[in-house]
Design a protein around this motif. Structure first.
Motif, PDB file in Angstrom:
ATOM      1  N   ALA A   1      80.170  37.114  32.877  1.00 16.20           N
ATOM      2  CA  ALA A   1      80.163  35.849  32.149  1.00 16.20           C
ATOM      3  C   ALA A   1      81.505  35.146  32.195  1.00 16.20           C
ATOM      4  O   ALA A   1      81.624  33.986  31.822  1.00 16.20           O
ATOM      5  CB  ALA A   1      79.749  36.083  30.692  1.00 16.20           C
TER       6      ALA A   1
ATOM      7  N   LEU B   1      80.670  35.803  38.674  1.00 13.85           N
ATOM      8  CA  LEU B   1      79.264  35.528  38.999  1.00 13.85           C
ATOM      9  C   LEU B   1      79.058  34.055  39.348  1.00 13.85           C
ATOM     10  O   LEU B   1      78.280  33.718  40.250  1.00 13.85           O
ATOM     11  CB  LEU B   1      78.398  35.932  37.808  1.00 13.85           C
ATOM     12  CG  LEU B   1      76.898  35.803  37.990  1.00 13.85           C
ATOM     13  CD1 LEU B   1      76.417  36.598  39.194  1.00 13.85           C
ATOM     14  CD2 LEU B   1      76.181  36.287  36.733  1.00 13.85           C
ATOM     15  N   PHE B   2      79.772  33.198  38.646  1.00 14.39           N
ATOM     16  CA  PHE B   2      79.705  31.761  38.934  1.00 14.39           C
ATOM     17  C   PHE B   2      80.216  31.506  40.359  1.00 14.39           C
ATOM     18  O   PHE B   2      79.613  30.766  41.141  1.00 14.39           O
ATOM     19  CB  PHE B   2      80.553  31.005  37.900  1.00 14.39           C
ATOM     20  CG  PHE B   2      80.077  29.600  37.616  1.00 14.39           C
ATOM     21  CD1 PHE B   2      79.146  28.966  38.432  1.00 14.39           C
ATOM     22  CD2 PHE B   2      80.575  28.901  36.519  1.00 14.39           C
ATOM     23  CE1 PHE B   2      78.721  27.676  38.162  1.00 14.39           C
ATOM     24  CE2 PHE B   2      80.158  27.608  36.237  1.00 14.39           C
ATOM     25  CZ  PHE B   2      79.230  26.996  37.065  1.00 14.39           C
TER      26      PHE B   2
ATOM     27  N   MET C   1      84.528  29.344  28.027  1.00 17.17           N
ATOM     28  CA  MET C   1      83.938  30.680  28.017  1.00 17.17           C
ATOM     29  C   MET C   1      84.927  31.695  27.432  1.00 17.17           C
ATOM     30  O   MET C   1      84.583  32.491  26.567  1.00 17.17           O
ATOM     31  CB  MET C   1      83.615  31.116  29.448  1.00 17.17           C
ATOM     32  CG  MET C   1      82.206  31.039  29.937  1.00 17.17           C
ATOM     33  SD  MET C   1      80.878  30.952  28.775  1.00 17.17           S
ATOM     34  CE  MET C   1      79.766  32.115  29.515  1.00 17.17           C
TER      35      MET C   1
ATOM     36  N   TRP D   1      74.440  44.736  34.857  1.00 19.00           N
ATOM     37  CA  TRP D   1      74.996  43.762  33.920  1.00 19.00           C
ATOM     38  C   TRP D   1      74.796  44.276  32.501  1.00 19.00           C
ATOM     39  O   TRP D   1      73.853  43.915  31.819  1.00 19.00           O
ATOM     40  CB  TRP D   1      74.313  42.408  34.098  1.00 19.00           C
ATOM     41  CG  TRP D   1      75.028  41.276  33.414  1.00 19.00           C
ATOM     42  CD1 TRP D   1      75.986  41.363  32.459  1.00 19.00           C
ATOM     43  CD2 TRP D   1      74.822  39.883  33.640  1.00 19.00           C
ATOM     44  NE1 TRP D   1      76.396  40.115  32.076  1.00 19.00           N
ATOM     45  CE2 TRP D   1      75.699  39.182  32.785  1.00 19.00           C
ATOM     46  CE3 TRP D   1      73.980  39.146  34.492  1.00 19.00           C
ATOM     47  CZ2 TRP D   1      75.750  37.799  32.752  1.00 19.00           C
ATOM     48  CZ3 TRP D   1      74.030  37.776  34.447  1.00 19.00           C
ATOM     49  CH2 TRP D   1      74.911  37.104  33.593  1.00 19.00           C
TER      50      TRP D   1
ATOM     51  N   ASN E   1      75.657  44.911  28.495  1.00 16.49           N
ATOM     52  CA  ASN E   1      75.858  43.921  27.443  1.00 16.49           C
ATOM     53  C   ASN E   1      77.339  43.804  27.067  1.00 16.49           C
ATOM     54  O   ASN E   1      77.805  44.425  26.117  1.00 16.49           O
ATOM     55  CB  ASN E   1      75.016  44.281  26.220  1.00 16.49           C
ATOM     56  CG  ASN E   1      74.907  43.121  25.266  1.00 16.49           C
ATOM     57  OD1 ASN E   1      75.783  42.265  25.224  1.00 16.49           O
ATOM     58  ND2 ASN E   1      73.833  43.078  24.500  1.00 16.49           N
ATOM     59  N   PHE E   2      78.066  42.990  27.868  1.00 18.96           N
ATOM     60  CA  PHE E   2      79.486  42.793  27.605  1.00 18.96           C
ATOM     61  C   PHE E   2      79.731  42.148  26.244  1.00 18.96           C
ATOM     62  O   PHE E   2      80.777  42.331  25.654  1.00 18.96           O
ATOM     63  CB  PHE E   2      80.119  41.952  28.717  1.00 18.96           C
ATOM     64  CG  PHE E   2      80.522  42.746  29.911  1.00 18.96           C
ATOM     65  CD1 PHE E   2      81.757  43.391  29.941  1.00 18.96           C
ATOM     66  CD2 PHE E   2      79.689  42.873  31.009  1.00 18.96           C
ATOM     67  CE1 PHE E   2      82.141  44.139  31.046  1.00 18.96           C
ATOM     68  CE2 PHE E   2      80.066  43.622  32.110  1.00 18.96           C
ATOM     69  CZ  PHE E   2      81.285  44.252  32.129  1.00 18.96           C
TER      70      PHE E   2
ATOM     71  N   TRP F   1      70.742  46.481  26.167  1.00 20.73           N
ATOM     72  CA  TRP F   1      71.955  46.958  26.815  1.00 20.73           C
ATOM     73  C   TRP F   1      72.042  46.463  28.253  1.00 20.73           C
ATOM     74  O   TRP F   1      73.108  46.090  28.736  1.00 20.73           O
ATOM     75  CB  TRP F   1      72.018  48.479  26.746  1.00 20.73           C
ATOM     76  CG  TRP F   1      73.235  49.051  27.425  1.00 20.73           C
ATOM     77  CD1 TRP F   1      73.257  49.890  28.487  1.00 20.73           C
ATOM     78  CD2 TRP F   1      74.611  48.796  27.089  1.00 20.73           C
ATOM     79  NE1 TRP F   1      74.551  50.175  28.834  1.00 20.73           N
ATOM     80  CE2 TRP F   1      75.404  49.516  27.995  1.00 20.73           C
ATOM     81  CE3 TRP F   1      75.238  48.010  26.119  1.00 20.73           C
ATOM     82  CZ2 TRP F   1      76.798  49.490  27.957  1.00 20.73           C
ATOM     83  CZ3 TRP F   1      76.630  47.983  26.084  1.00 20.73           C
ATOM     84  CH2 TRP F   1      77.399  48.719  26.998  1.00 20.73           C
TER      85      TRP F   1
ATOM     86  N   PRO G   1      69.904  43.849  31.297  1.00 21.09           N
ATOM     87  CA  PRO G   1      68.981  42.708  31.263  1.00 21.09           C
ATOM     88  C   PRO G   1      67.517  43.139  31.218  1.00 21.09           C
ATOM     89  O   PRO G   1      67.155  44.227  31.697  1.00 21.09           O
ATOM     90  CB  PRO G   1      69.297  41.974  32.563  1.00 21.09           C
ATOM     91  CG  PRO G   1      70.703  42.334  32.885  1.00 21.09           C
ATOM     92  CD  PRO G   1      70.859  43.757  32.415  1.00 21.09           C
TER      93      PRO G   1
ATOM     94  N   PRO H   1      74.745  31.750  35.962  1.00 16.00           N
ATOM     95  CA  PRO H   1      76.150  32.118  35.772  1.00 16.00           C
ATOM     96  C   PRO H   1      76.862  31.270  34.721  1.00 16.00           C
ATOM     97  O   PRO H   1      77.808  31.730  34.100  1.00 16.00           O
ATOM     98  CB  PRO H   1      76.763  31.885  37.152  1.00 16.00           C
ATOM     99  CG  PRO H   1      75.909  30.837  37.773  1.00 16.00           C
ATOM    100  CD  PRO H   1      74.516  31.106  37.266  1.00 16.00           C
TER     101      PRO H   1
ATOM    102  N   PRO I   1      75.056  32.316  30.680  1.00 15.15           N
ATOM    103  CA  PRO I   1      74.337  33.590  30.695  1.00 15.15           C
ATOM    104  C   PRO I   1      73.953  34.068  29.301  1.00 15.15           C
ATOM    105  O   PRO I   1      74.732  33.956  28.364  1.00 15.15           O
ATOM    106  CB  PRO I   1      75.353  34.541  31.332  1.00 15.15           C
ATOM    107  CG  PRO I   1      76.682  33.941  31.047  1.00 15.15           C
ATOM    108  CD  PRO I   1      76.493  32.465  30.969  1.00 15.15           C
TER     109      PRO I   1
ATOM    110  N   HIS J   1      70.774  39.413  27.916  1.00 16.49           N
ATOM    111  CA  HIS J   1      70.315  40.544  27.110  1.00 16.49           C
ATOM    112  C   HIS J   1      69.338  40.133  26.020  1.00 16.49           C
ATOM    113  O   HIS J   1      69.186  40.794  25.013  1.00 16.49           O
ATOM    114  CB  HIS J   1      71.534  41.304  26.574  1.00 16.49           C
ATOM    115  CG  HIS J   1      72.429  41.752  27.692  1.00 16.49           C
ATOM    116  ND1 HIS J   1      73.587  41.081  28.029  1.00 16.49           N
ATOM    117  CD2 HIS J   1      72.284  42.745  28.605  1.00 16.49           C
ATOM    118  CE1 HIS J   1      74.132  41.661  29.095  1.00 16.49           C
ATOM    119  NE2 HIS J   1      73.370  42.665  29.459  1.00 16.49           N
TER     120      HIS J   1
END
Lengths: 222, 466
Positions: free
Chosen positions: A22, A26-27, A117, A200, A202-203, B4, B6, B84, B87, B90
């Motif tokens: 994020a 990824l962008f 962000m 990916w 869950n950051f 946790w 996606p 992106p 996002p 989750h």
């Protein structure tokens, strides 16, 4: 913490921010896929790192200004409160923010996006404990280098903070840039986006945990 | 609750989504012709060919009130959550958002605990929708970058007028967040909404305001070319109107929007239901042309001559049965376009590899105003015709139902539509064949409308990566 450890921690945080999809790699990959060329990935990296650094810079400047007018023993509890408060807010509020930038954006848009962000995620706040340990010594060092001169001390202390603060921002940005470049290019060239489906994690949760954990850790730190 | 990793039904690209496991369940909006005392329902259909209940309704979730007119519906979250720039990967694909097109009541249905027996967890009342967004008659919805985008046909004033437009619902709390448009420009009529995420462009089409459609198709408005015939292009993130394309006065009812799923492609298809000159239906292609959007007609489907004795009053004077293309669907590989001819009772399949030159490769006839074509597994003639069509993610299965909109159903099939749902098999070479094991008859006054497939389908998700 020793000086070296603090710089290492700073680099580590830069890498941690960079790994989070994020925060921008990824962008950059999305631009690469959209245009079908690696150059588009590379081109997107500098504005992403710049926006991130600007967000950290805002925190560093704010901290320095607060530090100059706040009693030293209030600084730590205030930092702890900010960290735990913002971490809690992230847990509850999550990612609800108005979208302003999309796939057709350019350098300025990407910088703005990255700034927003990083700010929304509290990237700069995560560095607060390090600032606490690094800026005050930098002031002292600046003062000692210049010798006594009562009417100058405020300015010299501020200059010392500014130099150290700038170094913090640049080192953090460099670490983040290296990581988004490596991850972005590796995903673009070899791994592919299938990695997102399982990789990916869950950051958002990790970040909130990191903010709160740092806050609590700071409480017990000398 | 945040997860946790996606949701496993989210895919970065349409290409990857085509590898998804086949659906075992389908959800179907079921409206009840008794609008006074019997509520509409959401039906769950067994679509697992290995199951003993294949092709039958497993359960029926009744709505709390009568007279909603369930129509289109969709998921709270989908693959666009992986985009992106916004996002939120989750969030779970878990809730179906089920609007009542006539009542303006929106039902939030939880499918997680037991996907075969979903439950209503929240109802948004029309007053809330009007107060928060000043809209009514919610129609199409899509999960997107900022939450759930819903098109609405009417304003919130309760007078059946316009403008219609788009509003946002939060994809976790299901609060109505408000009107989406910041500057709507000349747009007034509303119908479908979708977008090109790769172009930061939203597209909307036009049907009519509630007072133009709720009592049936109005021949005066139709012959006066007053129904929708324009397509609007918007800046998706600045929420501003950018461009209008007018199909021309003879084209009426510009409805379904099917943009290419691949975000690097900037084209899509739309159906215009009727041409006033010859009752034909047409499919239009929009595409980039320089810095602007352009549209051109790529398919013409002519009306078929018919004996007036076999036609309903509204068509007798024309001595022809119009194809009435009321729904289309584009497969995830952007290669196959399915076209529902509700009037002539035909499902057509086109190869649109070259979107400017579609090729008809398959056709199946079922129902129809004159044809009444039969299904191998059903006794007697069928009425209604192919209407809401949905394609599986792997592109191999095509499902559809036969009812359009209650008051319009009565005009074209005055004897009363007997509702059914069928499944076709789509061969990789372009053919189309009826699955003889799958014929679902709706009874108890129910009529099937839109179908949503477990885990997503060809019109449920949008993607940010090719």
């Amino acid at each position: 913490m020793s000086d070296a450890w603090q710089w290492l921690a700073l680099i580590g945080l830069g890498a941690f921010h960079g790994v989070n999809p994020a925060m921008g790699w990824l962008f950059a990959v999305a631009f690469g896929l959209q245009e079908g060329r690696r150059g588009a990935v590379v081109k997107a990296l500098p504005p992403i790192a710049l926006g991130h650094a600007l967000s950290v810079l805002v925190v560093v400047i704010s901290f320095t200004m607060v530090q100059l007018v706040t009693a030293p023993d209030l600084l730590k509890p205030a930092t702890v409160a900010v960290l735990i408060g913002f971490g809690g807010y992230r847990l509850v509020r999550g990612h609800r923010h108005r979208v302003r930038v999309g796939m057709r954006t350019g350098f300025a848009g990407l910088t703005l996006w990255s700034f927003l962000m990083a700010s929304a995620h509290g990237a700069g706040l995560m560095i607060l404990p390090l600032l606490l340990g690094m800026l005050a010594p930098a002031q002292l060092m600046a003062l000692s280098l210049c010798g006594p001169g009562a009417e100058m001390t405020g300015t010299i202390a501020a200059l010392g903070s500014a130099a150290a603060g700038l170094a913090v921002v640049l080192v953090h940005m460099a670490a983040m840039l290296v990581v988004i470049a490596i991850v972005g290019l590796v995903v673009f060239e070899t791994v592919g986006l299938g990695i997102l489906r399982r990789g990916w994690v869950n950051f958002d949760l990790v970040w909130a945990g990191a903010l709160i954990g740092t806050g609590i850790g700071l409480l017990f730190l000398r | 609750m945040a997860t946790w990793i996606p949701d496993p039904s989210f895919y970065p690209s349409p290409r990857m989504a085509m590898q998804a496991p086949p659906e075992r369940l389908a959800y179907v909006a079921m409206l009840n012709t008794d609008t006074i005392s019997r509520p509409d329902a959401l039906g769950v259909v067994d679509v697992d060919p290995g199951s003993s209940g294949y092709g039958r309704i497993i359960s029926r979730l009744d709505m709390p009130n009568a007279g909603d007119e369930l129509h289109h519906f969709g998921w709270n979250a989908c693959s666009s959550a992986l985009c992106p720039y916004a996002p939120h990967p989750h969030v779970e694909r878990r809730y179906l958002i089920v609007p009542g097109l006539r009542s303006s009541r929106i039902h939030i249905v939880d499918t997680k605990a037991d996907p075969a027996h979903p439950k209503i967890v929240k109802v948004i009342e029309p007053e809330q929708l009007a107060a928060r967004a000043n809209y009514s008659r919610p129609h199409t919805l899509h999960c997107g970058p900022e939450g759930i985008y819903v098109s609405a046909l009417g304003n919130g004033g309760g007078n059946g007028g316009g403008p219609g437009g788009v509003f946002l619902i939060d994809h976790e709390t299901f609060d109505v967040l408000g009107q989406w448009e910041i500057d709507r420009g000349p747009q007034f009529l509303s119908y479908d909404v979708w977008w090109h995420l790769g172009q930061d462009t939203m597209i909307t089409s036009e049907w009519g305001t509630p007072d133009m459609i709720e009592d049936g198709l109005n021949p005066e408005l139709l012959l006066g070319a007053k129904y929708g015939r324009r397509v609007h292009f918007w800046d998706l993130h600045r929420r501003r109107h950018r461009q209008t394309i007018d199909l021309g006065p003879e084209y009426q009812l510009a409805l379904e929007l099917r943009p290419a799923h691949d975000p690097t492609k900037a084209h899509g298809f739309m159906n215009a239901v009727v041409n006033l000159k010859d009752l034909s239906s047409s499919i239009w292609l929009w595409h980039r042309d320089g810095g602007q959007w352009a549209m051109r007609k790529v398919i013409d489907i002519p009306a078929e001559p018919a004996d007036p004795d076999q036609l309903p009053p509204i068509l007798k004077g024309f001595k022809a049965v119009p194809p009435l293309v009321t729904d289309i669907d584009l497969s995830l590989d952007d290669r196959w376009l399915y076209v529902s001819c509700w009037g002539t009772g035909e499902m057509q399949r086109y190869d649109v590899s070259d979107p400017f030159r579609p090729k008809l490769t398959g056709s199946v006839r079922l129902g129809g105003i004159v044809g009444r074509s039969r299904h191998p597994s059903a006794e007697g003639d069928l009425n209604g015709g192919p209407q809401m069509v949905e394609v599986s993610r792997d592109g191999k299965r095509v499902y559809f139902t036969n009812s359009l909109y209650r008051s319009w159903d009565e005009q074209f099939y005055p004897e009363g539509i007997k509702s059914w749902m069928v499944k076709l098999d789509a061969s990789p070479e372009g053919g189309l064949s009826i699955d003889e094991r799958f014929f679902l008859r709706f009874d108890d006054g129910f009529r099937g409308h839109q179908i949503r497939l477990e885990g997503g389908d060809a019109s449920s998700d949008s993607y940010c990566y090719p």
